[in-house]
Scaffold this motif. Structure first.
Motif, PDB file in Angstrom:
ATOM      1  N   TYR A  15      76.286  -0.945 -56.521  1.00 53.27           N
ATOM      2  CA  TYR A  15      77.129  -1.990 -55.953  1.00 53.27           C
ATOM      3  C   TYR A  15      76.487  -3.365 -56.135  1.00 53.27           C
ATOM      4  N   TYR A  58      76.936  -7.185 -54.168  1.00 50.27           N
ATOM      5  CA  TYR A  58      77.506  -7.988 -53.093  1.00 50.27           C
ATOM      6  C   TYR A  58      76.958  -9.395 -53.247  1.00 50.27           C
ATOM      7  N   LYS A  61      79.667 -14.687 -44.617  1.00 46.86           N
ATOM      8  CA  LYS A  61      79.418 -13.248 -44.583  1.00 46.86           C
ATOM      9  C   LYS A  61      79.093 -12.720 -45.980  1.00 46.86           C
ATOM     10  N   VAL A  62      78.414 -11.606 -46.003  1.00 47.69           N
ATOM     11  CA  VAL A  62      78.211 -10.897 -47.256  1.00 47.69           C
ATOM     12  C   VAL A  62      79.562 -10.338 -47.718  1.00 47.69           C
ATOM     13  N   PHE A  81      81.736  -8.014 -50.692  1.00 52.79           N
ATOM     14  CA  PHE A  81      81.700  -6.997 -51.742  1.00 52.79           C
ATOM     15  C   PHE A  81      82.195  -7.593 -53.056  1.00 52.79           C
ATOM     16  N   SER A  87      81.894  -1.980 -57.279  1.00 54.42           N
ATOM     17  CA  SER A  87      81.180  -0.705 -57.219  1.00 54.42           C
ATOM     18  C   SER A  87      81.276  -0.034 -58.587  1.00 54.42           C
ATOM     19  N   GLU A 102      85.644   0.215 -58.186  1.00 51.00           N
ATOM     20  CA  GLU A 102      86.381  -0.682 -57.301  1.00 51.00           C
ATOM     21  C   GLU A 102      85.843  -2.090 -57.485  1.00 51.00           C
ATOM     22  N   LYS A 104      73.539   4.207 -53.735  1.00 46.71           N
ATOM     23  CA  LYS A 104      73.540   5.357 -52.841  1.00 46.71           C
ATOM     24  C   LYS A 104      73.622   6.624 -53.664  1.00 46.71           C
ATOM     25  N   THR A 162      80.818   9.620 -49.954  1.00 46.86           N
ATOM     26  CA  THR A 162      81.327   8.383 -49.361  1.00 46.86           C
ATOM     27  C   THR A 162      80.543   7.978 -48.124  1.00 46.86           C
ATOM     28  N   GLN A 219      74.155   3.182 -48.086  1.00 49.85           N
ATOM     29  CA  GLN A 219      73.807   2.333 -49.213  1.00 49.85           C
ATOM     30  C   GLN A 219      72.460   1.666 -48.927  1.00 49.85           C
ATOM     31  N   TYR A 222      77.784   0.998 -39.676  1.00 50.52           N
ATOM     32  CA  TYR A 222      76.371   0.968 -40.017  1.00 50.52           C
ATOM     33  C   TYR A 222      75.728  -0.249 -39.363  1.00 50.52           C
ATOM     34  N   LEU A 244      78.066  -3.192 -40.402  1.00 51.68           N
ATOM     35  CA  LEU A 244      78.846  -3.000 -41.616  1.00 51.68           C
ATOM     36  C   LEU A 244      79.770  -1.818 -41.389  1.00 51.68           C
ATOM     37  N   SER A 257      87.789   3.762 -49.484  1.00 55.75           N
ATOM     38  CA  SER A 257      87.193   2.669 -50.247  1.00 55.75           C
ATOM     39  C   SER A 257      85.678   2.805 -50.259  1.00 55.75           C
ATOM     40  N   GLU A 258      85.076   2.412 -51.358  1.00 51.24           N
ATOM     41  CA  GLU A 258      83.621   2.436 -51.475  1.00 51.24           C
ATOM     42  C   GLU A 258      82.964   1.228 -50.841  1.00 51.24           C
ATOM     43  N   LYS A 259      83.716   0.145 -50.697  1.00 52.01           N
ATOM     44  CA  LYS A 259      83.060  -1.096 -50.314  1.00 52.01           C
ATOM     45  C   LYS A 259      82.735  -1.125 -48.828  1.00 52.01           C
ATOM     46  N   LEU A 260      81.690  -1.878 -48.506  1.00 49.75           N
ATOM     47  CA  LEU A 260      81.300  -2.129 -47.134  1.00 49.75           C
ATOM     48  C   LEU A 260      81.817  -3.500 -46.712  1.00 49.75           C
ATOM     49  N   PHE A 308      81.265  -6.541 -43.979  1.00 41.58           N
ATOM     50  CA  PHE A 308      80.128  -7.026 -43.204  1.00 41.58           C
ATOM     51  C   PHE A 308      80.570  -7.886 -42.026  1.00 41.58           C
TER      52      PHE A 308
END
Lengths: 114, 111
Positions: A33, A35, A42-43, A45, A48, A56, A95, A99, A103, B33, B90, B96-99, B101
């Motif tokens: 991934y 980011y 904010k962080v 995405f 992936s 994605e 990771k 799912t 990570q 998380y 998180l 979906s794979e994305k996190l 935040f």
């Protein structure tokens, strides 16, 4: 303990230049991934990657961005023609499998576009 | 899209004090998380919660997920200067794979 590493830690570039950010994920991991975190925000995405293809991506990840796993160990993010607004901290993560697995993040590359 | 709100935004405590950080989701959480961020060290994984009512502890840190799976809290007992950093919640979204935040909570622990 295995960890995700990223190089360089800092990069300064001129607007319009291409940059490649490098990541070495944990060796037996399968999912990768990117980011980014713009200062004060904010962080977010970006993308992936699994089984040698993008699984994605976000709206941010437009045609200026690309990812690659060139040699089975590195995972790279390329920005073809950098813009001022690309200045941010870029984090790589990986990771192992499912799912719900955690990570693991690298320390980040701080990119500054002038 | 899912949004995570963290509170407080920052906290300064004296060493030895207990503290709680909250994370509220706009949607039911699929997985939650907690990570800690220190400058130059990336994001360090702390705990993952999935089930409503779940509670996990590691050393002096306890994380809980409410029954409705929309709020989580992180509690630190007897804080130490080593606990200082930015605490991030998180979340994964189903399918979906994305996190996603939260914005993070900056903790300062004064000796």
């Amino acid at each position: 303990e295995p960890e995700v590493t990223q190089t360089p830690s800092h990069q300064v570039t001129q607007m319009g230049q291409e940059v490649i950010l490098r990541c070495v994920p944990i060796s037996n991991h399968l999912y990768f991934y990117w980011y980014r975190q713009i200062l004060g925000q904010k962080v977010e995405f970006l993308v992936s990657f699994y089984n040698n293809e993008i699984s994605e991506k976000s709206e941010i990840f437009d045609d200026q961005f690309s990812v690659e796993r060139p040699d089975g160990s590195n995972f790279t993010l390329k920005i073809r023609s950098t813009k001022l607004e690309d200045s941010a901290m870029y984090f790589c993560a990986s990771k192992g499998g499912t799912t719900t697995e955690t990570q693991y993040f690298g320390p980040g590359t701080r990119l500054l576009v002038l | 899209s899912q949004e995570l709100e963290q509170s407080p935004q920052s906290l300064i405590v004296q060493e030895g004090k207990n503290l709680t950080i909250n994370c509220t989701s706009s949607k039911t959480l699929y997985g939650l998380y907690w990570y800690k961020q220190k400058y130059g060290e990336g994001l360090i994984f702390l705990m993952m919660l999935q089930k409503g009512g779940e509670e996990k502890s590691h050393e002096k840190i306890t994380a809980k997920l409410d029954e409705k799976k929309q709020q989580s809290s992180l509690h630190i007992t007897a804080s130490q200067p080593s606990h200082a950093g930015i605490y991030l919640c998180l979340a994964t979204q189903g399918g979906s794979e994305k996190l996603v935040f939260g914005k993070g909570m900056k903790l300062t622990v004064n000796p």
